[in-house]
Design a protein around this motif. Structure first.
Motif, PDB file in Angstrom:
ATOM      1  N   UNK A   1       9.154 -44.854  38.594  1.00  0.00           N
ATOM      2  CA  UNK A   1      10.221 -44.779  39.734  1.00  0.00           C
ATOM      3  C   UNK A   1      11.279 -44.079  39.185  1.00  0.00           C
ATOM      4  N   UNK A   2      12.120 -43.987  37.797  1.00  0.00           N
ATOM      5  CA  UNK A   2      12.865 -42.933  37.496  1.00  0.00           C
ATOM      6  C   UNK A   2      12.311 -41.494  37.375  1.00  0.00           C
ATOM      7  N   UNK A   3      11.095 -41.403  37.116  1.00  0.00           N
ATOM      8  CA  UNK A   3      10.448 -40.268  36.938  1.00  0.00           C
ATOM      9  C   UNK A   3      10.497 -39.388  38.407  1.00  0.00           C
ATOM     10  N   UNK A   4      10.261 -40.234  39.360  1.00  0.00           N
ATOM     11  CA  UNK A   4      10.274 -39.559  40.806  1.00  0.00           C
ATOM     12  C   UNK A   4      11.734 -39.433  41.221  1.00  0.00           C
ATOM     13  N   UNK A   5      12.713 -40.189  40.870  1.00  0.00           N
ATOM     14  CA  UNK A   5      14.037 -40.074  41.205  1.00  0.00           C
ATOM     15  C   UNK A   5      14.545 -38.736  40.498  1.00  0.00           C
TER      16      UNK A   5
ATOM     17  N   UNK B   1       8.172 -23.950  31.554  1.00  0.00           N
ATOM     18  CA  UNK B   1       7.489 -22.958  32.353  1.00  0.00           C
ATOM     19  C   UNK B   1       7.105 -23.620  33.646  1.00  0.00           C
ATOM     20  N   UNK B   2       6.834 -24.823  33.991  1.00  0.00           N
ATOM     21  CA  UNK B   2       6.381 -25.487  34.816  1.00  0.00           C
ATOM     22  C   UNK B   2       7.646 -26.444  35.295  1.00  0.00           C
ATOM     23  N   UNK B   3       8.640 -25.864  35.759  1.00  0.00           N
ATOM     24  CA  UNK B   3      10.107 -26.540  36.033  1.00  0.00           C
ATOM     25  C   UNK B   3       9.969 -27.648  36.876  1.00  0.00           C
ATOM     26  N   UNK B   4       9.150 -27.184  38.193  1.00  0.00           N
ATOM     27  CA  UNK B   4       9.337 -28.145  39.250  1.00  0.00           C
ATOM     28  C   UNK B   4       7.993 -29.119  39.341  1.00  0.00           C
ATOM     29  N   UNK B   5       7.529 -29.572  38.306  1.00  0.00           N
ATOM     30  CA  UNK B   5       6.416 -30.475  38.478  1.00  0.00           C
ATOM     31  C   UNK B   5       6.645 -31.597  37.349  1.00  0.00           C
ATOM     32  N   UNK B   6       6.109 -32.745  37.406  1.00  0.00           N
ATOM     33  CA  UNK B   6       6.181 -33.921  36.712  1.00  0.00           C
ATOM     34  C   UNK B   6       5.770 -33.485  35.043  1.00  0.00           C
ATOM     35  N   UNK B   7       6.525 -34.110  34.279  1.00  0.00           N
ATOM     36  CA  UNK B   7       6.144 -34.035  32.786  1.00  0.00           C
ATOM     37  C   UNK B   7       4.796 -34.531  32.916  1.00  0.00           C
ATOM     38  N   UNK B   8       4.028 -34.381  31.707  1.00  0.00           N
ATOM     39  CA  UNK B   8       2.585 -35.005  31.410  1.00  0.00           C
ATOM     40  C   UNK B   8       2.781 -36.467  31.437  1.00  0.00           C
ATOM     41  N   UNK B   9       3.671 -36.920  30.622  1.00  0.00           N
ATOM     42  CA  UNK B   9       3.677 -38.400  30.307  1.00  0.00           C
ATOM     43  C   UNK B   9       4.073 -38.977  31.696  1.00  0.00           C
ATOM     44  N   UNK B  10       4.879 -38.297  32.697  1.00  0.00           N
ATOM     45  CA  UNK B  10       5.082 -39.180  33.831  1.00  0.00           C
ATOM     46  C   UNK B  10       4.140 -39.184  34.911  1.00  0.00           C
ATOM     47  N   UNK B  11       3.353 -38.074  34.821  1.00  0.00           N
ATOM     48  CA  UNK B  11       2.252 -37.980  35.652  1.00  0.00           C
ATOM     49  C   UNK B  11       1.109 -39.009  35.278  1.00  0.00           C
ATOM     50  N   UNK B  12       0.940 -39.120  33.909  1.00  0.00           N
ATOM     51  CA  UNK B  12       0.092 -39.684  33.220  1.00  0.00           C
ATOM     52  C   UNK B  12       0.321 -41.670  33.889  1.00  0.00           C
ATOM     53  N   UNK B  13       1.665 -41.606  33.634  1.00  0.00           N
ATOM     54  CA  UNK B  13       2.148 -43.075  33.875  1.00  0.00           C
ATOM     55  C   UNK B  13       2.093 -43.506  35.558  1.00  0.00           C
ATOM     56  N   UNK B  14       2.410 -42.474  36.173  1.00  0.00           N
ATOM     57  CA  UNK B  14       2.242 -42.710  37.657  1.00  0.00           C
ATOM     58  C   UNK B  14       0.802 -42.769  38.032  1.00  0.00           C
ATOM     59  N   UNK B  15      -0.134 -42.113  37.667  1.00  0.00           N
ATOM     60  CA  UNK B  15      -1.686 -42.015  37.934  1.00  0.00           C
ATOM     61  C   UNK B  15      -2.033 -43.451  37.416  1.00  0.00           C
ATOM     62  N   UNK B  16      -1.748 -44.157  36.368  1.00  0.00           N
ATOM     63  CA  UNK B  16      -2.257 -45.319  36.112  1.00  0.00           C
ATOM     64  C   UNK B  16      -1.766 -46.335  36.851  1.00  0.00           C
TER      65      UNK B  16
END
Length: 110
Positions: free
Chosen positions: A5-9, A22-37
């Protein structure tokens, strides 16, 4: 789940390119991993699609979060912030982050 939730916010408030790297407007790897799980777990529990669960995450983040006009102090949801977060969560649900998630998982297993 609070991490997701905090990552989305944080993502919604980052502005395009505001998260650095270099990928400034995307989720960080650990955030996308947690969200996907969490999307997978909740989709299975609710017999829903990953996109439906992604929409619930954005709704929850907006309900619990800071999606309001800070200048006026009004609790009006900022449509652009929500749209950005929703779009990117759908990208996670659709698998567009899967390569980054796999790299992250490989780094965790070492």
């Amino acid at each position: 789940m609070l991490f997701c939730i905090k990552a989305i916010q944080d993502y919604a408030y980052s502005g395009f390119g505001g998260r650095g790297g270099k990928h400034g407007d995307i989720f960080w790897d650990n955030e996308s991993y947690a969200i996907k799980q969490y999307l997978k777990m909740f989709a299975e529990l609710a017999s829903a699609t990953l996109k439906q669960e992604a929409e619930r995450f954005v709704w929850l983040a907006s309900t619990l979060g800071r999606f309001f006009d800070e200048r006026s102090g009004k609790a009006e949801r900022n449509a652009n912030e929500l749209r950005r977060a929703d779009h990117e969560d759908h990208d996670i649900a659709d698998g567009r982050y899967d390569g980054r998630i796999q790299k992250f998982q490989q780094g965790m297993s070492r």
